[in-house]
Design a protein around this motif. Structure first.
Motif, PDB file in Angstrom:
ATOM      1  N   UNK A 182       0.847  -1.196   0.000  1.00  0.00           N
ATOM      2  CA  UNK A 182       0.000   0.000   0.000  1.00  0.00           C
ATOM      3  C   UNK A 182       0.875   1.235   0.000  1.00  0.00           C
ATOM      4  N   UNK A 183       0.291   2.354  -0.443  1.00  0.00           N
ATOM      5  CA  UNK A 183       1.038   3.610  -0.497  1.00  0.00           C
ATOM      6  C   UNK A 183       0.087   4.764  -0.209  1.00  0.00           C
ATOM      7  N   UNK A 184       0.566   5.726   0.590  1.00  0.00           N
ATOM      8  CA  UNK A 184      -0.191   6.939   0.901  1.00  0.00           C
ATOM      9  C   UNK A 184       0.121   8.022  -0.128  1.00  0.00           C
ATOM     10  N   UNK A 185      -0.912   8.773  -0.465  1.00  0.00           N
ATOM     11  CA  UNK A 185      -0.752   9.857  -1.434  1.00  0.00           C
ATOM     12  C   UNK A 185      -0.534  11.168  -0.691  1.00  0.00           C
ATOM     13  N   UNK A 186       0.474  11.940  -1.134  1.00  0.00           N
ATOM     14  CA  UNK A 186       0.644  13.299  -0.605  1.00  0.00           C
ATOM     15  C   UNK A 186       0.086  14.335  -1.561  1.00  0.00           C
ATOM     16  N   UNK A 187      -0.283  13.888  -2.772  1.00  0.00           N
ATOM     17  CA  UNK A 187      -0.934  14.761  -3.759  1.00  0.00           C
ATOM     18  C   UNK A 187      -1.740  13.872  -4.695  1.00  0.00           C
ATOM     19  N   UNK A 188      -2.746  14.446  -5.308  1.00  0.00           N
ATOM     20  CA  UNK A 188      -3.584  13.662  -6.222  1.00  0.00           C
ATOM     21  C   UNK A 188      -2.902  13.556  -7.582  1.00  0.00           C
ATOM     22  N   UNK A 189      -2.704  12.350  -8.106  1.00  0.00           N
ATOM     23  CA  UNK A 189      -2.084  12.212  -9.423  1.00  0.00           C
ATOM     24  C   UNK A 189      -3.084  12.556 -10.519  1.00  0.00           C
ATOM     25  N   UNK A 190      -2.574  12.717 -11.711  1.00  0.00           N
ATOM     26  CA  UNK A 190      -3.455  13.003 -12.844  1.00  0.00           C
ATOM     27  C   UNK A 190      -4.396  11.831 -13.111  1.00  0.00           C
ATOM     28  N   UNK A 231       6.140  10.795  -7.748  1.00  0.00           N
ATOM     29  CA  UNK A 231       6.380  11.773  -6.677  1.00  0.00           C
ATOM     30  C   UNK A 231       5.149  12.062  -5.822  1.00  0.00           C
ATOM     31  N   UNK A 232       3.962  11.679  -6.279  1.00  0.00           N
ATOM     32  CA  UNK A 232       2.746  11.990  -5.521  1.00  0.00           C
ATOM     33  C   UNK A 232       2.529  11.058  -4.315  1.00  0.00           C
ATOM     34  N   UNK A 233       3.343  10.032  -4.148  1.00  0.00           N
ATOM     35  CA  UNK A 233       3.172   9.156  -2.983  1.00  0.00           C
ATOM     36  C   UNK A 233       4.191   9.517  -1.913  1.00  0.00           C
ATOM     37  N   UNK A 234       3.780   9.312  -0.662  1.00  0.00           N
ATOM     38  CA  UNK A 234       4.602   9.686   0.484  1.00  0.00           C
ATOM     39  C   UNK A 234       5.420   8.517   1.010  1.00  0.00           C
ATOM     40  N   UNK A 235       4.859   7.322   0.938  1.00  0.00           N
ATOM     41  CA  UNK A 235       5.551   6.142   1.444  1.00  0.00           C
ATOM     42  C   UNK A 235       4.979   4.898   0.770  1.00  0.00           C
ATOM     43  N   UNK A 236       5.685   3.802   0.928  1.00  0.00           N
ATOM     44  CA  UNK A 236       5.240   2.506   0.412  1.00  0.00           C
ATOM     45  C   UNK A 236       5.444   1.470   1.515  1.00  0.00           C
ATOM     46  N   UNK A 237       4.378   0.729   1.835  1.00  0.00           N
ATOM     47  CA  UNK A 237       4.462  -0.352   2.817  1.00  0.00           C
ATOM     48  C   UNK A 237       4.270  -1.683   2.112  1.00  0.00           C
ATOM     49  N   UNK A 238       5.104  -2.650   2.468  1.00  0.00           N
ATOM     50  CA  UNK A 238       5.049  -3.973   1.842  1.00  0.00           C
ATOM     51  C   UNK A 238       5.135  -5.054   2.915  1.00  0.00           C
ATOM     52  N   UNK A 239       4.318  -6.087   2.757  1.00  0.00           N
ATOM     53  CA  UNK A 239       4.373  -7.275   3.605  1.00  0.00           C
ATOM     54  C   UNK A 239       4.447  -8.482   2.685  1.00  0.00           C
ATOM     55  N   UNK A 240       5.516  -9.263   2.822  1.00  0.00           N
ATOM     56  CA  UNK A 240       5.780 -10.345   1.869  1.00  0.00           C
ATOM     57  C   UNK A 240       6.073 -11.653   2.600  1.00  0.00           C
ATOM     58  N   UNK A 241       5.115 -12.570   2.630  1.00  0.00           N
ATOM     59  CA  UNK A 241       5.412 -13.904   3.135  1.00  0.00           C
ATOM     60  C   UNK A 241       6.200 -14.697   2.104  1.00  0.00           C
ATOM     61  N   UNK A 242       7.227 -15.401   2.549  1.00  0.00           N
ATOM     62  CA  UNK A 242       7.963 -16.284   1.645  1.00  0.00           C
ATOM     63  C   UNK A 242       7.079 -17.444   1.216  1.00  0.00           C
ATOM     64  N   UNK A 243       6.989 -17.681  -0.075  1.00  0.00           N
ATOM     65  CA  UNK A 243       6.392 -18.900  -0.594  1.00  0.00           C
ATOM     66  C   UNK A 243       7.554 -19.832  -0.926  1.00  0.00           C
TER      67      UNK A 243
END
Length: 279
Positions: A182-190, A231-243
């Motif tokens: 998931x990623x939070x937006x700091x500005x609205x993209x086009x 550039x419009x996103x503030x951060x990116x969160x990732x959760x990855x279980x090993x398969x």
């Protein structure tokens, strides 16, 4: 009382075949059920197992056929397993072999198919989340259950070791996961859809085209690349279980396994999570 019907065998035999044709790899990921009928009635009625083969033996037959037939499609593969069971055991009257495939689709970058990186067919569920108060609105986008793998160019070595450590180092393994991101937006993209697609494709290209020293290493670089691309996103969160795909030891059957045949397991799994931000 009479024994009206009887059958037994092994179910959910997970077997991954990686056919290495130079740099280009083909992957086939199957879940196999192999059932037999025949002269096994006394095991049910008289506690006499003398004619019964072990279900573990049935599993071994599936794995042996996989190693001996690296490129067979699903239907001839099932036939080969059935013929192996019938040929090896005269007490077997019939063999029913069913294989369900987990379909991996080859990735492509710049119009060029990648030799060893894949995504799951019909993959992932995009989602959006908005939290609004009278003073502010927070918008988040993401994808759930986005599965991808590469059949080489991944390792896990130089890790801390002590008396509890049993895992061996490797510099060539299958890396696979079903990512929650998931990623939070700091500005609205086009265009949200286009921006979301760019974020995901950027992260997957980093994973696929660079050597992975660990899942942790890949995730940080994937998140960094996404922030640079959009550039419009503030951060990116990732959760990855090993398969996990574990190489099978086939030496007992006189067969070498040079990272070609694997058993798939996702329980227990490593769980790797991080957030990469601009701060």
């Amino acid at each position: 009382m009479s024994l009206v019907s009887k059958t037994y065998g092994k179910g959910k035999v997970r077997v991954m075949r990686v056919h290495r044709d130079g740099e280009r790899h083909e992957v086939r990921d199957l879940s196999v059920q192999a059932m037999v009928t025949g002269d096994f009635g006394r095991a049910f009625t008289d506690a006499d197992n003398s004619t019964s083969l072990c279900t573990d033996t049935v599993k071994n037959i599936v794995n042996i056929v996989a190693r001996e037939n690296m490129t067979l499609q699903n239907e001839p593969f099932c036939k080969a397993v059935a013929e192996k069971l019938l040929g090896a055991y005269p007490q077997v009257e019939s063999a029913t072999v069913t294989a369900h495939e987990t379909k991996w689709v080859r990735l492509a970058f710049g119009g060029t198919p990648h030799p060893h990186s894949f995504v799951l067919d019909s993959n992932g569920r995009p989602y959006a989340k908005v939290v609004a108060t009278r003073d502010a609105v927070s918008t988040l986008s993401g994808v759930s259950g986005f599965s991808f793998l590469k059949s080489t160019q991944s390792g896990w070595s130089n890790f801390h070791k002590d008396g509890f450590t049993t895992l061996a180092e490797t510099d060539d393994r299958i890396a696979a996961t079903a990512m929650e991101a998931s990623w939070h937006w700091n500005a609205e993209p086009a265009d949200y859809e286009a921006a979301n697609a760019k974020i995901l494709s950027t992260m997957i290209e980093v994973f696929a085209t660079t050597y992975s020293y660990s899942v942790q290493d890949s995730l940080y670089r994937m998140g960094t690349a996404a922030l640079e691309a959009v550039p419009e996103i503030e951060d990116v969160s990732m959760a990855c279980p090993n398969k996990h795909y574990i190489p099978l030891n086939l030496k007992a059957f006189g067969l070498e396994n040079n990272n070609q045949v694997f058993v798939a397991t996702d329980e227990p799994h490593g769980q790797i999570e991080c957030t990469v931000g601009r701060g």
